[in-house]
Design a protein around this motif. Structure first.
Motif, short mmCIF file in Angstrom:
data_model
loop_
_atom_site.label_atom_id
_atom_site.label_comp_id
_atom_site.label_asym_id
_atom_site.label_seq_id
_atom_site.Cartn_x
_atom_site.Cartn_y
_atom_site.Cartn_z
N VAL A 18 12.08 29.92 42.13
CA VAL A 18 11.79 31.27 42.61
C VAL A 18 12.06 32.28 41.50
O VAL A 18 13.08 32.19 40.80
N LEU A 19 11.17 33.24 41.35
CA LEU A 19 11.41 34.32 40.40
C LEU A 19 12.40 35.32 40.99
O LEU A 19 12.26 35.74 42.13
N VAL A 20 13.39 35.71 40.19
CA VAL A 20 14.31 36.78 40.54
C VAL A 20 13.97 37.99 39.67
O VAL A 20 13.96 37.89 38.45
N ARG A 21 13.65 39.10 40.31
CA ARG A 21 13.30 40.32 39.57
C ARG A 21 13.92 41.53 40.28
O ARG A 21 13.82 41.65 41.49
N ASN A 22 14.55 42.37 39.50
CA ASN A 22 15.19 43.58 40.03
C ASN A 22 16.17 43.25 41.15
O ASN A 22 16.28 43.96 42.16
N GLY A 23 16.87 42.13 40.99
CA GLY A 23 17.86 41.73 41.97
C GLY A 23 17.30 41.15 43.24
O GLY A 23 18.03 40.94 44.21
N LYS A 24 15.99 40.85 43.27
CA LYS A 24 15.33 40.34 44.46
C LYS A 24 14.78 38.93 44.21
O LYS A 24 14.33 38.63 43.11
N ALA A 25 14.81 38.11 45.26
CA ALA A 25 14.17 36.80 45.21
C ALA A 25 12.74 36.96 45.70
O ALA A 25 12.50 37.22 46.88
N CYS A 26 11.79 36.80 44.80
CA CYS A 26 10.38 37.11 45.11
C CYS A 26 9.74 36.01 45.96
O CYS A 26 9.92 34.83 45.71
N VAL A 27 9.00 36.42 46.97
CA VAL A 27 8.24 35.53 47.84
C VAL A 27 9.14 34.45 48.46
O VAL A 27 8.70 33.33 48.72
N ILE A 28 10.40 34.78 48.69
CA ILE A 28 11.38 33.76 49.07
C ILE A 28 11.07 33.13 50.43
O ILE A 28 11.31 31.94 50.64
N GLU A 29 10.53 33.90 51.36
CA GLU A 29 10.28 33.33 52.68
C GLU A 29 9.21 32.24 52.63
O GLU A 29 9.29 31.24 53.36
N LEU A 30 8.20 32.41 51.77
CA LEU A 30 7.21 31.34 51.61
C LEU A 30 7.85 30.11 50.99
O LEU A 30 7.51 28.97 51.34
N HIS A 31 8.78 30.32 50.06
CA HIS A 31 9.49 29.18 49.46
C HIS A 31 10.35 28.44 50.49
O HIS A 31 10.38 27.20 50.52
N LEU A 32 11.06 29.18 51.33
CA LEU A 32 11.90 28.55 52.34
C LEU A 32 11.06 27.77 53.35
O LEU A 32 11.43 26.67 53.78
N THR A 33 9.91 28.33 53.72
CA THR A 33 9.01 27.64 54.63
C THR A 33 8.50 26.34 54.01
O THR A 33 8.46 25.29 54.66
N ARG A 34 8.14 26.40 52.73
CA ARG A 34 7.64 25.20 52.06
C ARG A 34 8.76 24.17 51.89
O ARG A 34 8.52 22.96 52.04
N MET A 35 9.98 24.62 51.58
CA MET A 35 11.08 23.68 51.46
C MET A 35 11.34 22.97 52.78
O MET A 35 11.62 21.76 52.82
N HIS A 36 11.24 23.71 53.88
CA HIS A 36 11.42 23.11 55.20
C HIS A 36 10.37 22.03 55.44
O HIS A 36 10.69 20.92 55.93
N LYS A 37 9.11 22.30 55.09
CA LYS A 37 8.04 21.32 55.27
C LYS A 37 8.23 20.11 54.36
O LYS A 37 7.98 18.96 54.75
N SER A 38 8.67 20.35 53.12
CA SER A 38 8.92 19.25 52.19
C SER A 38 10.05 18.36 52.71
O SER A 38 9.96 17.13 52.64
N ALA A 39 11.11 18.98 53.21
CA ALA A 39 12.23 18.22 53.75
C ALA A 39 11.79 17.37 54.95
O ALA A 39 12.21 16.21 55.11
N GLU A 40 10.92 17.94 55.76
CA GLU A 40 10.39 17.21 56.91
C GLU A 40 9.59 16.00 56.45
O GLU A 40 9.69 14.91 57.03
N ALA A 41 8.78 16.17 55.40
CA ALA A 41 7.99 15.06 54.88
C ALA A 41 8.86 13.93 54.36
O ALA A 41 8.51 12.75 54.48
N LEU A 42 10.02 14.26 53.79
CA LEU A 42 10.95 13.26 53.26
C LEU A 42 11.93 12.75 54.32
O LEU A 42 12.78 11.91 54.03
N GLU A 43 11.81 13.29 55.54
CA GLU A 43 12.73 12.94 56.63
C GLU A 43 14.18 13.24 56.26
O GLU A 43 15.10 12.49 56.61
N LEU A 44 14.36 14.36 55.58
CA LEU A 44 15.70 14.88 55.31
C LEU A 44 16.19 15.64 56.53
O LEU A 44 15.38 16.09 57.36
N PRO A 45 17.50 15.84 56.67
CA PRO A 45 17.98 16.69 57.75
C PRO A 45 17.36 18.07 57.66
O PRO A 45 17.12 18.59 56.56
N GLU A 46 17.07 18.68 58.80
CA GLU A 46 16.43 19.99 58.81
C GLU A 46 17.28 21.01 58.08
O GLU A 46 18.46 21.18 58.38
#
Length: 287
Positions: free
Chosen positions: A38-66
């Protein structure tokens, strides 16, 4: 402001120079986990909610704990506060299955400086070669265990492709399927322009859904562009009015040379930069 930050999912700030992983952590011995950058700019995590959503889907694909997204957001906020807001940073979210002997997953957030190559790619553009990915566009649907749409820690093949390109004094790679369809870069999404239309290959072709590309498309449609997911062929890359590799930290790298062929100058360069800047300032940020 710290020059490097390490925060575990419990919100604890750790010393980035001290060991964190056990020797048998499955992230290290098998690449069994997922991550986001994730890019951090001006003290902010850019587009972070899309990243968290994708991480959740990736974890689901690997059958990791939610993933506990509340805990992740808290750890991210702690890391951002520790980093400060003076310079751009590269944040990484890492989640592995944990130790081979069992136990809880391993989860942490890091922030470090942006690599020097990033600024050069943003400013000057890049040269790219096409390479065979070695599989069909149907593989992701017929063999879901291949995890083609998940952002896993198993990046050895992608990095090998980049090293191969560097041996030929080329900056980056665009993968092509066995049918000759354009897929993605080892760490980026392919986007082309045809007039006021932006086009990217569909995720159904076994590629990772790009967070930066999605944010740009959201903004572009508000600015009068048409945005489309459709098959792209290597010839389309040459005839397009602009070709970019989009990624979370580099943002937009204009491709000026493809397989040794100098591409025509794009008339959409300034527009793409403006779309990128608006996207990272408005779409799913966290301060």
């Amino acid at each position: 402001m710290a020059d490097r930050v390490l925060v575990t999912l419990d919100g604890a700030v750790r010393d980035p120079d001290k060991p964190l992983l056990h020797a048998d952590d499955l992230a290290a011995v098998r690449g069994d986990g997922v991550f986001e950058t994730v890019l951090v700019r001006n003290g902010k995590a850019c587009v972070i909610e899309l990243h968290l959503t994708r991480m959740h889907k990736s974890a689901e694909a690997l059958e990791l704990p939610e993933p506990d997204l509340v805990a992740w957001r808290n750890a991210i906020k702690v890391a951002l506060k520790k980093w400060g807001g003076e310079t751009d940073g590269a944040m990484r979210l890492v989640l592995s299955r944990g130790r081979e002997i069992g136990g809880s997953p391993t989860a942490y957030v890091t922030i470090g400086p942006v690599a020097e190559r990033i600024e050069q790619a943003r400013k000057d553009g890049i040269s790219v070669m096409t390479l065979a990915r070695g599989h069909s566009i149907e593989l992701g649907q017929t063999a879901p265990w291949q995890l083609l749409g998940a952002k896993t820690l198993s990046y050895a093949t992608n990095m090998a492709a980049l090293r191969f390109a560097q041996r030929y004094e080329t900056d980056d790679v665009i993968f092509v399927s066995s049918e000759g369809r354009v897929l993605e870069g080892p760490r980026s999404t392919v986007v082309i322009a045809r007039g006021k239309t932006l086009i990217t290959p569909p995720p159904q072709h076994g590629i990772l859904s790009g967070t930066t590309q999605r944010a740009v498309f959201e903004v572009a449609e508000q600015e009068g562009f048409s945005c489309s997911y459709e098959p792209v062929f290597p010839a389309d890359l040459i005839t397009a009015e602009g070709l970019w590799l989009l990624s979370s930290v580099t943002l937009a790298a204009r491709v000026h040379t493809l397989d040794g062929l100098k591409l025509a100058e794009t008339t959409r360069g300034a527009e793409m930069v403006a779309l990128i800047e608006k996207a990272i300032e408005t779409v799913g940020i966290m301060a």
